[in-house]
Design a protein around this motif. Structure first.
Motif, PDB file in Angstrom:
ATOM      1  N   GLU A 165       0.828 -13.653   0.539  1.00  0.00           N
ATOM      2  CA  GLU A 165       1.096 -14.169  -0.629  1.00  0.00           C
ATOM      3  C   GLU A 165       1.240 -15.459  -0.751  1.00  0.00           C
ATOM      4  N   ALA A 166       2.219 -16.084   0.487  1.00  0.00           N
ATOM      5  CA  ALA A 166       2.465 -17.349   0.766  1.00  0.00           C
ATOM      6  C   ALA A 166       1.595 -18.322   1.026  1.00  0.00           C
ATOM      7  N   CYS A 167       0.517 -17.649   1.958  1.00  0.00           N
ATOM      8  CA  CYS A 167      -0.488 -18.437   2.473  1.00  0.00           C
ATOM      9  C   CYS A 167      -1.433 -18.686   1.131  1.00  0.00           C
ATOM     10  N   VAL A 168      -1.864 -18.012   0.403  1.00  0.00           N
ATOM     11  CA  VAL A 168      -2.666 -18.086  -0.888  1.00  0.00           C
ATOM     12  C   VAL A 168      -2.087 -19.094  -1.874  1.00  0.00           C
ATOM     13  N   SER A 169      -0.752 -18.671  -1.934  1.00  0.00           N
ATOM     14  CA  SER A 169      -0.053 -19.471  -3.017  1.00  0.00           C
ATOM     15  C   SER A 169       0.061 -21.035  -2.547  1.00  0.00           C
ATOM     16  N   HIS A 170       0.137 -21.372  -1.474  1.00  0.00           N
ATOM     17  CA  HIS A 170       0.131 -22.643  -0.697  1.00  0.00           C
ATOM     18  C   HIS A 170      -1.289 -23.259  -0.933  1.00  0.00           C
ATOM     19  N   LEU A 171      -2.370 -22.490  -0.844  1.00  0.00           N
ATOM     20  CA  LEU A 171      -3.854 -22.862  -0.893  1.00  0.00           C
ATOM     21  C   LEU A 171      -4.034 -23.171  -2.360  1.00  0.00           C
ATOM     22  N   ALA A 172      -3.503 -22.307  -3.218  1.00  0.00           N
ATOM     23  CA  ALA A 172      -3.829 -22.516  -4.606  1.00  0.00           C
ATOM     24  C   ALA A 172      -2.968 -23.625  -5.316  1.00  0.00           C
ATOM     25  N   GLY A 173      -1.925 -23.851  -4.662  1.00  0.00           N
ATOM     26  CA  GLY A 173      -1.074 -25.032  -5.052  1.00  0.00           C
ATOM     27  C   GLY A 173      -1.911 -26.599  -4.505  1.00  0.00           C
ATOM     28  N   LEU A 174      -2.778 -26.325  -3.722  1.00  0.00           N
ATOM     29  CA  LEU A 174      -3.313 -27.554  -3.298  1.00  0.00           C
ATOM     30  C   LEU A 174      -4.578 -27.685  -4.082  1.00  0.00           C
ATOM     31  N   GLY A 175      -5.155 -26.700  -4.861  1.00  0.00           N
ATOM     32  CA  GLY A 175      -6.191 -26.785  -5.747  1.00  0.00           C
ATOM     33  C   GLY A 175      -7.365 -26.065  -5.305  1.00  0.00           C
ATOM     34  N   HIS A 176      -7.195 -25.382  -4.280  1.00  0.00           N
ATOM     35  CA  HIS A 176      -8.542 -24.726  -3.696  1.00  0.00           C
ATOM     36  C   HIS A 176      -8.790 -23.426  -4.424  1.00  0.00           C
ATOM     37  N   ARG A 177      -9.996 -23.170  -4.950  1.00  0.00           N
ATOM     38  CA  ARG A 177     -10.416 -22.172  -5.610  1.00  0.00           C
ATOM     39  C   ARG A 177     -11.148 -20.957  -5.121  1.00  0.00           C
ATOM     40  N   THR A 178     -11.497 -21.179  -3.873  1.00  0.00           N
ATOM     41  CA  THR A 178     -12.352 -20.089  -3.122  1.00  0.00           C
ATOM     42  C   THR A 178     -11.803 -20.036  -1.739  1.00  0.00           C
ATOM     43  N   VAL A 179     -11.209 -18.957  -1.421  1.00  0.00           N
ATOM     44  CA  VAL A 179     -10.683 -18.626  -0.036  1.00  0.00           C
ATOM     45  C   VAL A 179     -11.187 -17.432   0.578  1.00  0.00           C
ATOM     46  N   ALA A 180     -10.950 -17.527   2.055  1.00  0.00           N
ATOM     47  CA  ALA A 180     -11.486 -16.159   2.839  1.00  0.00           C
ATOM     48  C   ALA A 180     -10.489 -15.850   3.831  1.00  0.00           C
ATOM     49  N   LEU A 181     -10.297 -14.670   3.868  1.00  0.00           N
ATOM     50  CA  LEU A 181      -9.119 -14.351   5.010  1.00  0.00           C
ATOM     51  C   LEU A 181     -10.235 -13.868   6.391  1.00  0.00           C
ATOM     52  N   ILE A 182      -9.749 -14.443   7.459  1.00  0.00           N
ATOM     53  CA  ILE A 182     -10.532 -14.048   8.608  1.00  0.00           C
ATOM     54  C   ILE A 182      -9.114 -13.213   9.332  1.00  0.00           C
ATOM     55  N   GLY A 183      -9.485 -11.865   9.229  1.00  0.00           N
ATOM     56  CA  GLY A 183      -8.520 -10.995   9.679  1.00  0.00           C
ATOM     57  C   GLY A 183      -8.701 -10.359  11.123  1.00  0.00           C
ATOM     58  N   SER A 184      -7.795  -9.452  11.295  1.00  0.00           N
ATOM     59  CA  SER A 184      -7.638  -8.828  12.727  1.00  0.00           C
ATOM     60  C   SER A 184      -9.100  -8.069  12.985  1.00  0.00           C
ATOM     61  N   PRO A 185      -9.057  -7.922  14.052  1.00  0.00           N
ATOM     62  CA  PRO A 185     -10.523  -6.838  14.617  1.00  0.00           C
ATOM     63  C   PRO A 185     -10.767  -5.840  13.944  1.00  0.00           C
ATOM     64  N   PRO A 186     -11.873  -5.213  13.494  1.00  0.00           N
ATOM     65  CA  PRO A 186     -12.262  -4.348  12.823  1.00  0.00           C
ATOM     66  C   PRO A 186     -11.550  -2.971  13.177  1.00  0.00           C
ATOM     67  N   GLU A 187     -11.392  -2.697  14.298  1.00  0.00           N
ATOM     68  CA  GLU A 187     -10.653  -1.425  14.618  1.00  0.00           C
ATOM     69  C   GLU A 187      -9.350  -1.406  14.297  1.00  0.00           C
ATOM     70  N   VAL A 188      -8.675  -2.446  14.191  1.00  0.00           N
ATOM     71  CA  VAL A 188      -7.082  -2.628  13.735  1.00  0.00           C
ATOM     72  C   VAL A 188      -7.182  -1.851  12.269  1.00  0.00           C
ATOM     73  N   TYR A 189      -8.185  -2.480  11.376  1.00  0.00           N
ATOM     74  CA  TYR A 189      -8.186  -2.172   9.936  1.00  0.00           C
ATOM     75  C   TYR A 189      -8.634  -0.497  10.056  1.00  0.00           C
ATOM     76  N   LEU A 190      -9.612  -0.197  10.972  1.00  0.00           N
ATOM     77  CA  LEU A 190     -10.090   1.349  10.886  1.00  0.00           C
ATOM     78  C   LEU A 190      -8.717   2.192  11.376  1.00  0.00           C
ATOM     79  N   ARG A 191      -7.952   1.710  12.054  1.00  0.00           N
ATOM     80  CA  ARG A 191      -7.001   2.630  12.387  1.00  0.00           C
ATOM     81  C   ARG A 191      -5.599   2.434  11.272  1.00  0.00           C
TER      82      ARG A 191
END
Length: 336
Positions: A165-191
């Motif tokens: 939430e803090a990361c997105v709120s920071h970027l939204a406060g700067l005026g960004h309207r399109t954001v992406a999360l480059i996340g952990s490896p796929p196996e981390v989410y699969l577990r």
């Protein structure tokens, strides 16, 4: 048959407190001891012979279950382990480090080892199969992570949902309207690893609430994957002006990839990360980051465990609030 868990429930204490009250291994208040003894009499509990071993035989060894499974970022785990060892030694305890990939088998080995009198668990899944056994132990434990159901456990972690939430709120406060999360490896989410899902939930929920277009991209740690990933992001999301990176191994290679593709950082693309402060500050373009406090988590977990060993009540869940530090890498204001 009456179990130590039954006694603990009747006395209103933890199973480990019952064990210490009966064995004398740790100091217990007179009031607590009386409650335990009364519950033992009422229920007719008969402790096994090992429960009355003399205090001199206490090994003062903690087990840290930190499985090195696919997708685990070893530098963070080792940083956490060093913090655990340092804090435990300050309390006169040694640490047995369990890195076996099969986390359930590693936990069983630790529980079958007489020299281990308390446990710490990491790499916790939302529905971690280890937790059912952990709830019934007569030894104290602390979970470094937040499963879907923390009932009956002692948990400590960074508030990853609030971090997203803090990361997105920071970027939204700067005026960004399109954001992406480059996340952990796929196996981390699969577990269904808890920290990754909590951060993703905070990221997506906040983007939706603030009206931002968002996407999530699980990514492996191989530096050679950074360039194809950067190209795909820009191709699939041409309006993209900001990214949140929750993948330390890929952070610097990604910055290089975006620059090689002609983007100016942060003029064309703002980057925010969830990572240790020293990494965020040392990058080619220092980026705004939410600190990943591995040292603090290790220390806090051991301190909670020491309190449990001494029969002192502890909170069920402790979430460290995210600390966002602004740096040049995401200072550029997005399009209006």
């Amino acid at each position: 048959m009456v179990t130590i868990t039954d006694v603990a429930r009747r006395a209103g204490v933890s199973p480990s407190t019952v064990s210490y009250a009966l064995s004398g291994k740790r100091p217990i208040s007179d009031e607590t001891r009386r409650r335990v003894e009364a519950a033992v009499r009422e229920l007719g509990y008969r402790p096994h012979t090992g429960a009355r071993a003399p205090a001199a035989r206490m090994p003062n060894v903690l087990a840290l279950a930190a499985p090195l499974r696919p997708g685990v970022h070893v530098p963070v785990i080792m940083r956490l382990a060093v913090s655990v060892v340092t804090t435990a030694r300050a309390h006169g305890h040694d640490v047995l480090l369990l890195t076996q990939e099969d986390a359930e088998e590693a936990l069983s080995r630790a529980l079958d080892t007489a020299s281990v009198d308390a446990l710490l668990l990491t790499d916790v899944e939302l529905d971690d199969p280890r937790l059912r056994r952990l709830r019934s132990l007569d030894r104290p434990s602390v979970v470094i992570g937040l499963p879907a159901d923390p009932h009956g456990l002692t948990c400590v972690d960074l508030d990853f949902e609030a971090a997203g939430e803090a990361c997105v709120s920071h970027l939204a406060g700067l005026g960004h309207r399109t954001v992406a999360l480059i996340g952990s490896p796929p196996e981390v989410y699969l577990r269904r690893t808890a920290y990754a899902h909590h951060l993703m939930r905070g990221f997506t929920a906040t983007a939706t609430r603030l009206g931002l277009a968002s996407s999530v991209h699980p990514s492996g740690p191989d530096p050679t994957s950074a360039r194809p990933l950067a190209e795909r992001l820009l191709r699939e999301h041409p309006a993209l002006t900001a990214v949140v990176v929750h993948n330390e191994a890929l952070l610097d290679p990604l910055l290089a990839a975006f620059e090689h593709l002609g983007l100016r950082l942060p003029a064309d693309l703002s980057v925010t990360a969830v990572c240790p402060d020293d990494l965020a500050a040392a990058l080619r373009v220092p980026v705004t980051s939410v600190s990943l406090p591995a040292d603090e988590l290790g220390t806090h977990a051991v301190e909670l465990l020491m309190r449990k060993l001494h029969g002192t009540p502890v909170p069920q869940t402790t979430l460290l609030p995210p600390r966002l530090t602004k740096r040049p890498g995401s200072s550029h204001r997005g399009p209006a």
